[in-house]
Motif scaffolding. Structure first.
Motif, PDB file in Angstrom:
ATOM      1  N   PRO A 130      33.549  62.299 -11.837  1.00  0.00           N
ATOM      2  CA  PRO A 130      34.404  61.505 -12.729  1.00  0.00           C
ATOM      3  C   PRO A 130      35.109  60.377 -11.988  1.00  0.00           C
ATOM      4  CG  PRO A 130      35.545  63.497 -12.083  1.00  0.00           C
ATOM      5  CD  PRO A 130      34.160  63.578 -11.471  1.00  0.00           C
ATOM      6  N   ASN A 131      35.289  59.275 -12.663  1.00  0.00           N
ATOM      7  CA  ASN A 131      36.183  58.208 -12.204  1.00  0.00           C
ATOM      8  C   ASN A 131      35.969  57.808 -10.742  1.00  0.00           C
ATOM      9  OD1 ASN A 131      37.465  58.343 -14.776  1.00  0.00           O
ATOM     10  ND2 ASN A 131      38.629  60.109 -14.063  1.00  0.00           N
ATOM     11  N   SER A 138      36.628  60.178  -5.913  1.00  0.00           N
ATOM     12  CA  SER A 138      36.454  60.630  -7.292  1.00  0.00           C
ATOM     13  C   SER A 138      37.794  61.187  -7.769  1.00  0.00           C
ATOM     14  CB  SER A 138      35.376  61.713  -7.362  1.00  0.00           C
ATOM     15  OG  SER A 138      35.303  62.273  -8.654  1.00  0.00           O
ATOM     16  N   LYS A 173      41.274  63.304 -13.041  1.00  0.00           N
ATOM     17  CA  LYS A 173      41.794  63.104 -14.398  1.00  0.00           C
ATOM     18  C   LYS A 173      41.910  61.620 -14.746  1.00  0.00           C
ATOM     19  CE  LYS A 173      44.432  67.439 -14.330  1.00  0.00           C
ATOM     20  NZ  LYS A 173      45.772  68.063 -14.464  1.00  0.00           N
ATOM     21  N   ASP A 174      41.487  61.289 -15.958  1.00  0.00           N
ATOM     22  CA  ASP A 174      41.544  59.903 -16.429  1.00  0.00           C
ATOM     23  C   ASP A 174      42.965  59.345 -16.388  1.00  0.00           C
ATOM     24  OD1 ASP A 174      38.871  60.227 -16.890  1.00  0.00           O
ATOM     25  OD2 ASP A 174      38.996  60.214 -19.070  1.00  0.00           O
ATOM     26  N   ILE A 195      44.068  57.394 -13.233  1.00  0.00           N
ATOM     27  CA  ILE A 195      43.373  56.191 -12.781  1.00  0.00           C
ATOM     28  C   ILE A 195      44.330  55.017 -12.593  1.00  0.00           C
ATOM     29  CG2 ILE A 195      41.730  54.395 -13.486  1.00  0.00           C
ATOM     30  CD1 ILE A 195      40.400  56.779 -12.330  1.00  0.00           C
ATOM     31  N   GLU A 196      45.179  54.792 -13.577  1.00  0.00           N
ATOM     32  CA  GLU A 196      46.105  53.658 -13.502  1.00  0.00           C
ATOM     33  C   GLU A 196      47.048  53.789 -12.313  1.00  0.00           C
ATOM     34  OE1 GLU A 196      49.453  51.401 -16.288  1.00  0.00           O
ATOM     35  OE2 GLU A 196      47.990  52.759 -17.203  1.00  0.00           O
ATOM     36  N   ASP A 242      36.452  49.828  -9.276  1.00  0.00           N
ATOM     37  CA  ASP A 242      36.379  50.899 -10.266  1.00  0.00           C
ATOM     38  C   ASP A 242      34.986  50.839 -10.890  1.00  0.00           C
ATOM     39  OD1 ASP A 242      36.562  52.656 -12.389  1.00  0.00           O
ATOM     40  OD2 ASP A 242      38.548  51.994 -13.006  1.00  0.00           O
ATOM     41  N   LYS A 255      33.782  52.045 -13.438  1.00  0.00           N
ATOM     42  CA  LYS A 255      33.717  51.851 -14.889  1.00  0.00           C
ATOM     43  C   LYS A 255      33.596  50.366 -15.238  1.00  0.00           C
ATOM     44  CE  LYS A 255      36.160  56.038 -16.321  1.00  0.00           C
ATOM     45  NZ  LYS A 255      37.370  56.597 -16.969  1.00  0.00           N
TER      46      LYS A 255
END
Length: 212
Positions: free
Chosen positions: A108-109, A181, A184-185, A188-189, A204, A206
């Protein structure tokens, strides 16, 4: 460069006897000085679209009266060719991390940091103390690839600046590239904010869009 392309095609031919086999594509980030990145950019352009340049950055970090300069580039393409870039980068002493396509869906991320090693380690410590759950998946460092000199704001004759330069470069600054990685979303910020406020260049995944 022609010889490199021929070698890549021969390697691809050897591993693609299965007609259903598809060569995977991957990303990579190469960090070093301007000369190294110039060579890697030329190598990508000469690959005849097998490897594409996604972007290149020339970074100048101002610390007091000093400027710290380095370059890095992000590439995307045939994973066999990307491995060839890895060998060439390591041969020249640069920093290299690769990101296989499968990793994008497995982890993730995904985010990459590029900055002096002491800054990267400081930010990792801040994030860990902030109870942000993340993992370092890859890391690569290189020395003697950050050019240090007096800022243009310092009003001295150029010959004096040139004479002083060896003293600033005597203490080698390590350039670091890491792939992380974030679990948790919602974090991210916070990761972006901490990294950029500490003058780390953040990628990033994404935000990375490629065409197959």
């Amino acid at each position: 460069m022609i010889e490199d392309n021929i070698r890549v095609l021969r390697q691809a031919a050897r591993i693609t006897t299965d007609e259903n086999f598809k060569i995977e594509k991957s990303w990579c980030i190469i960090a070093g000085n301007a000369e190294l990145i110039d060579n890697m950019a030329y190598k990508a352009i000469a690959s005849n679209h097998i490897v594409k340049i996604l972007f290149r950055e020339h970074v100048i970090l101002k610390e007091g009266k000093l400027d710290k300069k380095f370059d890095f580039i992000m590439l995307y393409g045939n994973s066999i060719s990307i491995f060839d870039f890895k060998r060439e980068t390591e041969k020249r002493g640069g920093a290299f991390i690769s990101i296989p396509r499968g990793l994008i869906s497995e982890e993730p991320n995904l985010m990459a940091f590029v900055a002096p090693d002491d800054v990267v380690r400081s930010v990792v410590s801040i994030l860990e103390k902030s109870k942000i759950s993340f993992a370092i998946l890859q890391e690569s460092q290189t020395t003697s690839f950050i050019d240090i000199g007096l800022s243009n704001e310092v009003k001295l004759p150029n010959f004096i600046k040139s004479a002083l330069k060896p003293f600033y470069n005597a203490n080698e600054v390590v350039l670091s590239t890491i792939l992380i990685s974030v679990d948790k979303d919602v974090h991210i910020e916070r990761v972006q904010s901490v990294a950029t406020s500490n003058k780390i260049f953040v990628i990033d995944f994404k935000d990375i869009v490629t065409e197959d």
